[in-house]
Write a protein that holds these residues in place. Structure first.
Motif, PDB file in Angstrom:
ATOM      1  N   LEU A 350      -5.847  57.726  25.045  1.00  0.00           N
ATOM      2  CA  LEU A 350      -6.783  56.430  25.436  1.00  0.00           C
ATOM      3  C   LEU A 350      -5.790  55.176  25.259  1.00  0.00           C
ATOM      4  O   LEU A 350      -5.504  53.858  25.286  1.00  0.00           O
ATOM      5  CB  LEU A 350      -8.283  56.318  24.765  1.00  0.00           C
ATOM      6  N   LEU A 351      -5.335  55.376  23.931  1.00  0.00           N
ATOM      7  CA  LEU A 351      -4.188  54.288  23.768  1.00  0.00           C
ATOM      8  C   LEU A 351      -2.901  54.399  24.461  1.00  0.00           C
ATOM      9  O   LEU A 351      -2.095  53.819  24.473  1.00  0.00           O
ATOM     10  CB  LEU A 351      -3.744  54.695  22.215  1.00  0.00           C
ATOM     11  N   MET A 352      -2.656  55.277  24.982  1.00  0.00           N
ATOM     12  CA  MET A 352      -1.627  55.661  26.274  1.00  0.00           C
ATOM     13  C   MET A 352      -2.110  54.758  27.463  1.00  0.00           C
ATOM     14  O   MET A 352      -0.633  55.197  28.026  1.00  0.00           O
ATOM     15  CB  MET A 352      -0.968  56.956  25.471  1.00  0.00           C
ATOM     16  N   ASN A 353      -3.374  55.187  27.902  1.00  0.00           N
ATOM     17  CA  ASN A 353      -3.360  55.195  29.478  1.00  0.00           C
ATOM     18  C   ASN A 353      -4.616  53.810  29.018  1.00  0.00           C
ATOM     19  O   ASN A 353      -6.071  53.692  29.213  1.00  0.00           O
ATOM     20  CB  ASN A 353      -4.733  56.349  30.094  1.00  0.00           C
ATOM     21  N   VAL A 354      -4.257  53.021  29.834  1.00  0.00           N
ATOM     22  CA  VAL A 354      -5.121  51.362  29.187  1.00  0.00           C
ATOM     23  C   VAL A 354      -6.232  51.304  30.503  1.00  0.00           C
ATOM     24  O   VAL A 354      -6.817  51.029  29.742  1.00  0.00           O
ATOM     25  CB  VAL A 354      -3.796  50.392  28.624  1.00  0.00           C
ATOM     26  N   THR A 355      -5.951  51.644  31.504  1.00  0.00           N
ATOM     27  CA  THR A 355      -6.427  51.827  32.588  1.00  0.00           C
ATOM     28  C   THR A 355      -7.677  52.275  31.673  1.00  0.00           C
ATOM     29  O   THR A 355      -8.944  51.799  32.446  1.00  0.00           O
ATOM     30  CB  THR A 355      -5.989  52.528  33.864  1.00  0.00           C
ATOM     31  N   ARG A 356      -7.356  53.675  31.360  1.00  0.00           N
ATOM     32  CA  ARG A 356      -8.397  54.510  31.137  1.00  0.00           C
ATOM     33  C   ARG A 356      -9.748  54.411  29.837  1.00  0.00           C
ATOM     34  O   ARG A 356     -10.445  54.255  29.924  1.00  0.00           O
ATOM     35  CB  ARG A 356      -8.804  56.569  30.661  1.00  0.00           C
ATOM     36  N   LEU A 357      -9.085  53.231  28.807  1.00  0.00           N
ATOM     37  CA  LEU A 357      -9.606  52.910  28.020  1.00  0.00           C
ATOM     38  C   LEU A 357     -10.344  51.700  28.289  1.00  0.00           C
ATOM     39  O   LEU A 357     -11.228  51.439  27.570  1.00  0.00           O
ATOM     40  CB  LEU A 357      -7.622  52.287  26.893  1.00  0.00           C
ATOM     41  N   LYS A 358      -9.654  50.606  28.878  1.00  0.00           N
ATOM     42  CA  LYS A 358     -10.888  49.935  29.733  1.00  0.00           C
ATOM     43  C   LYS A 358     -11.817  50.339  30.617  1.00  0.00           C
ATOM     44  O   LYS A 358     -12.645  49.880  30.148  1.00  0.00           O
ATOM     45  CB  LYS A 358      -9.653  48.683  30.941  1.00  0.00           C
ATOM     46  N   GLU A 359     -11.724  51.682  31.137  1.00  0.00           N
ATOM     47  CA  GLU A 359     -12.940  51.616  31.974  1.00  0.00           C
ATOM     48  C   GLU A 359     -13.817  52.679  30.558  1.00  0.00           C
ATOM     49  O   GLU A 359     -15.330  52.006  31.232  1.00  0.00           O
ATOM     50  CB  GLU A 359     -12.197  53.475  32.536  1.00  0.00           C
ATOM     51  N   ILE A 360     -13.298  52.695  29.554  1.00  0.00           N
ATOM     52  CA  ILE A 360     -14.466  53.396  29.158  1.00  0.00           C
ATOM     53  C   ILE A 360     -14.972  51.669  28.063  1.00  0.00           C
ATOM     54  O   ILE A 360     -16.022  51.198  27.748  1.00  0.00           O
ATOM     55  CB  ILE A 360     -13.542  54.057  27.586  1.00  0.00           C
ATOM     56  N   LEU A 361     -13.974  51.321  27.846  1.00  0.00           N
ATOM     57  CA  LEU A 361     -15.006  49.715  27.035  1.00  0.00           C
ATOM     58  C   LEU A 361     -15.639  48.429  27.420  1.00  0.00           C
ATOM     59  O   LEU A 361     -16.652  48.377  27.411  1.00  0.00           O
ATOM     60  CB  LEU A 361     -13.481  48.563  26.717  1.00  0.00           C
ATOM     61  N   PHE A 362     -15.299  48.790  29.029  1.00  0.00           N
ATOM     62  CA  PHE A 362     -16.308  47.861  29.847  1.00  0.00           C
ATOM     63  C   PHE A 362     -17.879  48.937  30.333  1.00  0.00           C
ATOM     64  O   PHE A 362     -18.695  48.370  29.996  1.00  0.00           O
ATOM     65  CB  PHE A 362     -15.628  48.478  31.514  1.00  0.00           C
ATOM     66  N   THR A 363     -17.615  49.991  29.906  1.00  0.00           N
ATOM     67  CA  THR A 363     -18.732  50.779  29.964  1.00  0.00           C
ATOM     68  C   THR A 363     -19.282  50.325  28.668  1.00  0.00           C
ATOM     69  O   THR A 363     -21.315  50.392  29.110  1.00  0.00           O
ATOM     70  CB  THR A 363     -18.474  52.670  30.076  1.00  0.00           C
ATOM     71  N   HIS A 364     -19.859  49.704  28.084  1.00  0.00           N
ATOM     72  CA  HIS A 364     -20.370  49.298  26.378  1.00  0.00           C
ATOM     73  C   HIS A 364     -20.951  47.975  26.679  1.00  0.00           C
ATOM     74  O   HIS A 364     -21.711  46.939  26.046  1.00  0.00           O
ATOM     75  CB  HIS A 364     -19.770  49.767  25.865  1.00  0.00           C
ATOM     76  N   VAL A 365     -19.616  47.301  27.495  1.00  0.00           N
ATOM     77  CA  VAL A 365     -20.557  45.401  27.490  1.00  0.00           C
ATOM     78  C   VAL A 365     -20.608  45.466  28.469  1.00  0.00           C
ATOM     79  O   VAL A 365     -21.120  45.505  30.104  1.00  0.00           O
ATOM     80  CB  VAL A 365     -18.389  45.205  27.359  1.00  0.00           C
ATOM     81  N   VAL A 366     -22.264  44.702  28.944  1.00  0.00           N
ATOM     82  CA  VAL A 366     -23.098  43.802  29.948  1.00  0.00           C
ATOM     83  C   VAL A 366     -22.905  42.615  29.655  1.00  0.00           C
ATOM     84  O   VAL A 366     -22.668  42.324  28.404  1.00  0.00           O
ATOM     85  CB  VAL A 366     -24.509  44.516  29.412  1.00  0.00           C
ATOM     86  N   LYS A 367     -22.811  42.018  30.739  1.00  0.00           N
ATOM     87  CA  LYS A 367     -22.980  40.252  30.981  1.00  0.00           C
ATOM     88  C   LYS A 367     -23.791  40.285  31.127  1.00  0.00           C
ATOM     89  O   LYS A 367     -24.967  40.600  31.195  1.00  0.00           O
ATOM     90  CB  LYS A 367     -22.490  39.825  32.295  1.00  0.00           C
ATOM     91  N   GLY A 368     -23.828  38.476  29.541  1.00  0.00           N
ATOM     92  CA  GLY A 368     -25.242  38.027  29.595  1.00  0.00           C
ATOM     93  C   GLY A 368     -25.445  38.430  28.031  1.00  0.00           C
ATOM     94  O   GLY A 368     -24.985  39.232  27.761  1.00  0.00           O
ATOM     95  N   VAL A 369     -26.389  38.029  27.444  1.00  0.00           N
ATOM     96  CA  VAL A 369     -26.919  38.161  26.027  1.00  0.00           C
ATOM     97  C   VAL A 369     -28.217  39.165  25.837  1.00  0.00           C
ATOM     98  O   VAL A 369     -29.130  37.735  26.057  1.00  0.00           O
ATOM     99  CB  VAL A 369     -26.721  36.849  25.224  1.00  0.00           C
ATOM    100  N   VAL A 370     -28.407  39.895  25.653  1.00  0.00           N
ATOM    101  CA  VAL A 370     -29.415  40.624  25.504  1.00  0.00           C
ATOM    102  C   VAL A 370     -29.904  40.910  24.226  1.00  0.00           C
ATOM    103  O   VAL A 370     -29.039  42.185  23.979  1.00  0.00           O
ATOM    104  CB  VAL A 370     -29.709  42.059  26.421  1.00  0.00           C
ATOM    105  N   PHE A 371     -30.634  40.782  23.580  1.00  0.00           N
ATOM    106  CA  PHE A 371     -31.049  40.926  22.298  1.00  0.00           C
ATOM    107  C   PHE A 371     -32.155  42.168  22.261  1.00  0.00           C
ATOM    108  O   PHE A 371     -32.488  42.120  23.278  1.00  0.00           O
ATOM    109  CB  PHE A 371     -31.310  39.401  21.596  1.00  0.00           C
ATOM    110  N   SER A 372     -32.436  42.660  21.430  1.00  0.00           N
ATOM    111  CA  SER A 372     -33.528  42.960  21.190  1.00  0.00           C
ATOM    112  C   SER A 372     -34.413  43.448  21.819  1.00  0.00           C
ATOM    113  O   SER A 372     -34.923  44.247  22.676  1.00  0.00           O
ATOM    114  CB  SER A 372     -33.327  44.123  19.577  1.00  0.00           C
ATOM    115  N   LYS A 373     -35.044  42.317  21.949  1.00  0.00           N
ATOM    116  CA  LYS A 373     -35.996  42.104  22.097  1.00  0.00           C
ATOM    117  C   LYS A 373     -36.175  41.887  23.128  1.00  0.00           C
ATOM    118  O   LYS A 373     -37.370  42.139  23.928  1.00  0.00           O
ATOM    119  CB  LYS A 373     -37.133  40.666  21.512  1.00  0.00           C
ATOM    120  N   GLY A 374     -35.858  41.636  24.105  1.00  0.00           N
ATOM    121  CA  GLY A 374     -35.671  41.907  25.872  1.00  0.00           C
ATOM    122  C   GLY A 374     -35.008  42.865  26.272  1.00  0.00           C
ATOM    123  O   GLY A 374     -34.743  43.588  27.389  1.00  0.00           O
ATOM    124  N   LEU A 375     -34.776  43.992  24.908  1.00  0.00           N
ATOM    125  CA  LEU A 375     -34.645  45.642  25.832  1.00  0.00           C
ATOM    126  C   LEU A 375     -35.825  46.474  26.127  1.00  0.00           C
ATOM    127  O   LEU A 375     -37.059  46.747  24.569  1.00  0.00           O
ATOM    128  CB  LEU A 375     -33.873  46.469  24.540  1.00  0.00           C
TER     129      LEU A 375
END
Length: 427
Positions: A350-375
């Motif tokens: 992952l450290l050597m492959n930035v494209t793959r690293l970004k794919e994994i990081l983007f998988t964990h990020v959602v646009k907007g703010v969602v607190f636990s009360k909204g899940l």
């Protein structure tokens, strides 16, 4: 009974065609000189008929004005409690006096009292009535909920109207108007005619309004057929939860993820009461102290968190620090322990492959703010990678794509972080 309208029809009977008239507002006087003057003064509560000897017209007019003043005095002199008592609400008037509210109610201006009649008070269970009579504070809070600090005429009441009350906080009285139409068929051989009978019922928190617009010197009285108690204090799900007979239904609603169908939060703390008026602003009640405070943006919050430093480093290596520092995002953040679960070679790749690293990081990020009360259970979120994250909620907590959330609602200035115990690998 206090008349709703205070117009006094006045008739002066005089056979002489030559008349002198004095008109002022709704009052019209007519008199003339003759041996006998016959005067009849009519009012809903009084009828005065007198015959006068020949008198100067000015004296006759003064006499009529005095009679008019005497006739109108009861209409303008009755306070709210007197009007209520005169209309079958003497018991609630007695409770108002017992609670020490009589003077305040007399001093109030432009108020409306929804007064339960004597039959309504008699329907209060004896143990509840005893509790109210022994607790002046509780009794006062119940009675204050029956008083609206404005004049609310029956003609101005609409369905689902919320009126402010003198009750504590933001207590509002809900008024409803129900209209029903009954079709009646009339058969008079050989024809059949149809008529429609329309009836209308007005309720205050479910209590039927049986008399309306009873005028008092400082407001109005509407008579209702039931004491409003218990008072509406919580929303529907919470009311179900706190009712010892309805807890099972509350649980089913929770399991169906319907409890938070409408949730307002302040930094993840649910707002449970709103718009409580004060003399210098408003109060909203929340269910959790806001701490820790959101002091830094998402990347810096990750960096300063002792469990999330590895993720902050990966975001830096993927040149995403600036991208995640400003716009509102929700990060499902794998902890350091979660990243340590990855095989060493995978982590190095992952450290050597930035494209793959970004794919994994983007998988964990959602646009907007969602607190636990909204899940909500069964909800699906779309991440920055364009794929779906499935939310499940149950007795074992909240999971995203079957990965457990171990710490929720870590605040940042531009979003929120939920710490998870395993890395979510994109397919």
């Amino acid at each position: 009974m206090i008349p709703a309208k205070r117009k006094v029809p006045l008739k002066v009977m005089n056979s002489q065609p030559n008349k002198t008239k004095l008109a002022s507002g709704t009052l019209a006087l007519s008199c003339s000189c003759r041996p006998v003057l016959s005067i009849k003064l009519e009012h809903p509560s009084t009828c005065i008929h007198l015959d006068c000897l020949r008198l100067p017209e000015t004296i006759v007019i003064m006499l009529l004005l005095c009679l008019l003043l005497v006739t109108l005095t009861p209409a303008f002199g009755d306070d709210l409690l007197t009007v209520a008592t005169n209309n079958g609400c003497g018991k609630i008037a007695g409770l108002i006096r017992s609670a020490g509210l009589e003077d305040a109610l007399k001093a109030a201006q432009a108020v409306t009292l929804f007064a339960p009649n004597d039959e309504a008070v008699a329907q209060i269970p004896s143990d509840v009535l005893a509790q109210l009579q022994q607790n002046a504070t509780l009794l006062a809070s119940v009675l204050e909920f029956h008083v609206v600090p404005q004049v609310a005429h029956a003609a101005d009441i609409t369905n689902d109207l919320l009126l402010p009350t003198l009750g504590a906080g933001d207590a509002k009285l809900r008024l409803n108007v129900y209209t029903s139409t009954q079709t009646v068929y009339h058969s008079v051989f050989p024809a059949i005619t149809v008529s429609h009978n329309t009836t209308q019922v007005v309720t205050a928190e479910g209590s039927a309004v049986v008399k309306t617009d009873l005028a008092a010197d400082n407001g109005l009285v509407h008579v209702i057929d039931k004491v409003i108690y218990p008072l509406p204090a919580t929303n529907l799900p919470l009311t179900l939860t706190f009712n010892k007979e309805l807890g099972s239904l509350a649980y089913l609603i929770y399991q169906a993820t319907l409890t938070d169908a409408l949730v307002v939060t302040a930094e993840g703390s649910a707002v449970v009461k709103t718009d409580l008026a004060a003399d210098n602003g408003l109060v909203h009640v929340i269910d959790k102290v806001i701490y820790p405070l959101p002091a830094t943006n998402l990347p810096l919050t990750l960096t300063f968190n002792k469990e999330l430093g590895s993720l902050a480093y990966l975001i830096y290596q993927a040149t995403l620090t600036d991208a995640l520092a400003n716009s509102p995002f929700t990060i499902f953040a794998p902890s350091d322990a979660a990243l340590n679960k990855l095989p060493g070679q995978v982590y190095n790749d992952l450290l050597m492959n930035v494209t793959r690293l970004k794919e994994i990081l983007f998988t964990h990020v959602v646009k907007g703010v969602v607190f636990s009360k909204g899940l909500s259970n069964g909800e699906t979120l779309t991440n920055l990678q364009g794929t779906s994250l499935s939310i499940t909620s149950g007795a074992d907590g909240v999971k995203v794509n079957h990965v457990k959330v171990v710490t929720a609602d870590v605040p940042a200035t531009n979003g929120v972080i939920h710490v998870i115990d395993t890395v979510i690998m994109p397919k």
